[in-house]
Design a protein around this motif. Structure first.
Motif, PDB file in Angstrom:
ATOM      1  N   ALA A  21       0.834  -1.222   0.000  1.00 39.31           N
ATOM      2  CA  ALA A  21       0.000   0.000   0.000  1.00 39.31           C
ATOM      3  C   ALA A  21       0.856   1.255   0.000  1.00 39.31           C
ATOM      4  CB  ALA A  21      -0.950  -0.005   1.200  1.00 39.31           C
ATOM      5  N   ILE A  22       1.795   1.304  -0.959  1.00 39.89           N
ATOM      6  CA  ILE A  22       2.669   2.463  -1.125  1.00 39.89           C
ATOM      7  C   ILE A  22       2.078   3.380  -2.194  1.00 39.89           C
ATOM      8  CG2 ILE A  22       4.995   3.237  -1.735  1.00 39.89           C
ATOM      9  CD1 ILE A  22       6.005   0.471  -0.883  1.00 39.89           C
ATOM     10  N   ARG A  23       1.944   4.675  -1.887  1.00 35.42           N
ATOM     11  CA  ARG A  23       1.362   5.618  -2.845  1.00 35.42           C
ATOM     12  C   ARG A  23       2.412   6.011  -3.882  1.00 35.42           C
ATOM     13  NH1 ARG A  23      -1.250  10.647  -0.057  1.00 35.42           N
ATOM     14  NH2 ARG A  23      -1.756  11.058  -2.238  1.00 35.42           N
ATOM     15  N   PRO A  24       2.132   5.809  -5.187  1.00 33.98           N
ATOM     16  CA  PRO A  24       3.086   6.200  -6.226  1.00 33.98           C
ATOM     17  C   PRO A  24       2.893   7.659  -6.644  1.00 33.98           C
ATOM     18  CG  PRO A  24       1.282   4.981  -7.198  1.00 33.98           C
ATOM     19  CD  PRO A  24       0.995   5.039  -5.725  1.00 33.98           C
ATOM     20  N   PHE A  25       4.003   8.353  -6.913  1.00 31.86           N
ATOM     21  CA  PHE A  25       3.970   9.726  -7.402  1.00 31.86           C
ATOM     22  C   PHE A  25       4.811   9.790  -8.677  1.00 31.86           C
ATOM     23  CE2 PHE A  25       2.675  10.156  -3.085  1.00 31.86           C
ATOM     24  CZ  PHE A  25       1.858  11.279  -3.028  1.00 31.86           C
ATOM     25  N   VAL A  26       4.119   9.883  -9.823  1.00 30.09           N
ATOM     26  CA  VAL A  26       4.807   9.914 -11.117  1.00 30.09           C
ATOM     27  C   VAL A  26       5.258  11.346 -11.393  1.00 30.09           C
ATOM     28  CG1 VAL A  26       4.606   9.444 -13.572  1.00 30.09           C
ATOM     29  CG2 VAL A  26       3.352   8.038 -11.924  1.00 30.09           C
ATOM     30  N   ASN A  27       6.528  11.498 -11.771  1.00 32.29           N
ATOM     31  CA  ASN A  27       7.076  12.829 -11.994  1.00 32.29           C
ATOM     32  C   ASN A  27       6.895  13.281 -13.439  1.00 32.29           C
ATOM     33  OD1 ASN A  27       8.106  13.357  -9.357  1.00 32.29           O
ATOM     34  ND2 ASN A  27       9.689  11.836  -9.778  1.00 32.29           N
ATOM     35  N   LEU A  28       6.988  14.585 -13.628  1.00 29.07           N
ATOM     36  CA  LEU A  28       6.936  15.148 -14.970  1.00 29.07           C
ATOM     37  C   LEU A  28       8.146  14.669 -15.774  1.00 29.07           C
ATOM     38  CD1 LEU A  28       5.967  18.812 -14.050  1.00 29.07           C
ATOM     39  CD2 LEU A  28       4.448  17.026 -14.906  1.00 29.07           C
ATOM     40  N   SER A  29       7.961  14.476 -17.071  1.00 30.57           N
ATOM     41  CA  SER A  29       9.039  13.986 -17.938  1.00 30.57           C
ATOM     42  C   SER A  29       9.957  15.147 -18.332  1.00 30.57           C
ATOM     43  CB  SER A  29       8.450  13.317 -19.181  1.00 30.57           C
ATOM     44  OG  SER A  29       7.674  12.215 -18.823  1.00 30.57           O
ATOM     45  N   LEU A  30      10.739  15.605 -17.361  1.00 31.80           N
ATOM     46  CA  LEU A  30      11.712  16.665 -17.611  1.00 31.80           C
ATOM     47  C   LEU A  30      13.111  16.069 -17.590  1.00 31.80           C
ATOM     48  CD1 LEU A  30      10.092  19.425 -15.370  1.00 31.80           C
ATOM     49  CD2 LEU A  30       9.789  19.049 -17.818  1.00 31.80           C
ATOM     50  N   SER A  31      14.095  16.901 -17.817  1.00 30.61           N
ATOM     51  CA  SER A  31      15.443  16.380 -18.063  1.00 30.61           C
ATOM     52  C   SER A  31      16.206  16.024 -16.799  1.00 30.61           C
ATOM     53  CB  SER A  31      16.253  17.399 -18.880  1.00 30.61           C
ATOM     54  OG  SER A  31      16.318  18.636 -18.179  1.00 30.61           O
ATOM     55  N   LYS A  32      15.913  16.673 -15.642  1.00 33.26           N
ATOM     56  CA  LYS A  32      16.834  16.476 -14.529  1.00 33.26           C
ATOM     57  C   LYS A  32      16.173  16.697 -13.164  1.00 33.26           C
ATOM     58  CE  LYS A  32      21.463  17.877 -12.986  1.00 33.26           C
ATOM     59  NZ  LYS A  32      22.577  18.802 -13.193  1.00 33.26           N
ATOM     60  N   ASN A  33      16.502  15.791 -12.211  1.00 32.60           N
ATOM     61  CA  ASN A  33      16.237  15.959 -10.778  1.00 32.60           C
ATOM     62  C   ASN A  33      14.774  16.115 -10.389  1.00 32.60           C
ATOM     63  OD1 ASN A  33      18.923  15.715 -10.155  1.00 32.60           O
ATOM     64  ND2 ASN A  33      19.287  17.910 -10.046  1.00 32.60           N
ATOM     65  N   THR A  34      13.829  15.768 -11.240  1.00 28.77           N
ATOM     66  CA  THR A  34      12.421  15.936 -10.866  1.00 28.77           C
ATOM     67  C   THR A  34      12.047  15.031  -9.701  1.00 28.77           C
ATOM     68  OG1 THR A  34      11.819  14.337 -12.578  1.00 28.77           O
ATOM     69  CG2 THR A  34      11.686  16.673 -13.158  1.00 28.77           C
ATOM     70  N   THR A  35      12.566  13.814  -9.678  1.00 26.15           N
ATOM     71  CA  THR A  35      12.252  12.897  -8.581  1.00 26.15           C
ATOM     72  C   THR A  35      12.813  13.412  -7.263  1.00 26.15           C
ATOM     73  OG1 THR A  35      12.168  10.950 -10.025  1.00 26.15           O
ATOM     74  CG2 THR A  35      12.620  10.555  -7.697  1.00 26.15           C
ATOM     75  N   ASP A  36      14.079  13.845  -7.265  1.00 25.95           N
ATOM     76  CA  ASP A  36      14.719  14.332  -6.042  1.00 25.95           C
ATOM     77  C   ASP A  36      13.978  15.532  -5.462  1.00 25.95           C
ATOM     78  OD1 ASP A  36      16.507  12.406  -6.705  1.00 25.95           O
ATOM     79  OD2 ASP A  36      18.209  13.724  -7.043  1.00 25.95           O
ATOM     80  N   ILE A  37      13.598  16.469  -6.324  1.00 25.49           N
ATOM     81  CA  ILE A  37      12.923  17.676  -5.848  1.00 25.49           C
ATOM     82  C   ILE A  37      11.540  17.341  -5.299  1.00 25.49           C
ATOM     83  CG2 ILE A  37      12.003  19.917  -6.524  1.00 25.49           C
ATOM     84  CD1 ILE A  37      15.054  19.778  -6.355  1.00 25.49           C
ATOM     85  N   ALA A  38      10.806  16.463  -5.971  1.00 24.38           N
ATOM     86  CA  ALA A  38       9.475  16.076  -5.493  1.00 24.38           C
ATOM     87  C   ALA A  38       9.561  15.416  -4.124  1.00 24.38           C
ATOM     88  CB  ALA A  38       8.815  15.139  -6.498  1.00 24.38           C
TER      89      ALA A  38
END
Length: 271
Positions: free
Chosen positions: A54-71
């Motif tokens: 039961a882990i909530r997924p958060f899909v990031n925008l398809s940008l070039s860099k660091n979107t996952t880290d910042i989110a």
């Protein structure tokens, strides 16, 4: 409250995420918040694991860099500003980009733990965390707790400082005969303890610890693991899958490759 935030672009193996969750729940307690951040492809590879735990997924925008880290960092700071703040935040990534976040969280009095594969752990990030949990790579032939190994690595800096001062003293005093005998005695006690637990397990004992299996219905492996841990039939880092595989005629696991459910094969099923 304990918060577990997974960087699925870094910690992308479902086996390692499952291992981390089992160890953390057994050693630290229930994880109230479980989230995974990453690209659509990486989150798709964790789909079964996300559903099981039961882990909530958060899909990031398809940008070039660091979107996952910042989110991930944004949500971590949002949790840190809540009242009351979490007692612990676990970051599932060995990326050094998270060090500034870790420092800010620690300054707010929050314990910060890292979960990472050893090969992906940035060396400069180790000392930033209160504790580091390595998953996966160190398991071959090792019965030590990964959490214990992590604690040793985190506090290794202090040990290194002590060793440099010890060099000025005679080596013979450090290598006294009594210290090796104490260490070897401790190892013998540790190796015997798991064996005693395994020998005491049987189908009837397992069914007594996990009574929901008696009906022959499918049960989530994580629920069975919790019941076995609570009954002290399974060590903190022991494999639930291996325990049930000892009795292939009495227990069935599914799916075969990465099982997440188990059921008891009742006498009626065998007819």
């Amino acid at each position: 409250m304990i918060v577990f935030l997974v960087d699925a672009d870094n910690l992308s193996s479902p086996d390692w995420v499952n291992e981390a969750l089992e160890i953390l729940e057994a050693s630290e307690g229930a994880l109230a918040v479980r989230r995974a951040y990453g690209s659509a492809d990486n989150l798709k590879g964790l789909a079964e694991m996300l559903r099981t735990w039961a882990i909530r997924p958060f899909v990031n925008l398809s940008l070039s860099k660091n979107t996952t880290d910042i989110a991930l960092a944004s949500d971590a700071m949002e949790f840190a500003c809540q009242t009351p703040a979490p007692s612990m935040i676990v970051i599932g990534s060995g990326d050094a980009d998270f060090v500034p976040l870790v420092v800010r969280l620690r300054e707010r009095g929050i314990k910060v733990v890292c979960v990472s594969e050893r090969s992906k752990m940035a060396s400069e990030a180790v000392y930033a965390y209160d504790k580091v949990l390595f998953v996966g790579n160190q398991k071959a032939g090792s019965t030590d707790s990964p959490m214990d190994n992590a604690g040793a690595s985190v506090h290794g800096r202090a040990n290194a400082a002590n060793s440099t001062t010890a060099k000025s003293t005679p080596v013979k005093k450090v290598a006294a005969k009594k210290s090796p005998t104490k260490k070897t005695a401790a190892k013998k006690v540790d190796t015997k303890a798991p064996a005693a637990t395994v020998d005491k397990t049987s189908v009837s004992v397992i069914l007594a610890a996990v009574p929901n299996l008696k009906a022959g219905e499918w049960l989530h492996l994580s629920d069975a693991a919790k019941a076995l841990h609570n009954s002290k039939l399974l060590g903190k880092n022991a494999s639930t899958t291996k325990l049930f595989n000892k009795y292939p005629d009495q227990f069935e696991l599914t799916p075969n490759k990465q099982p997440n459910k188990v059921r008891y094969i009742t006498p009626l099923d065998k007819l």
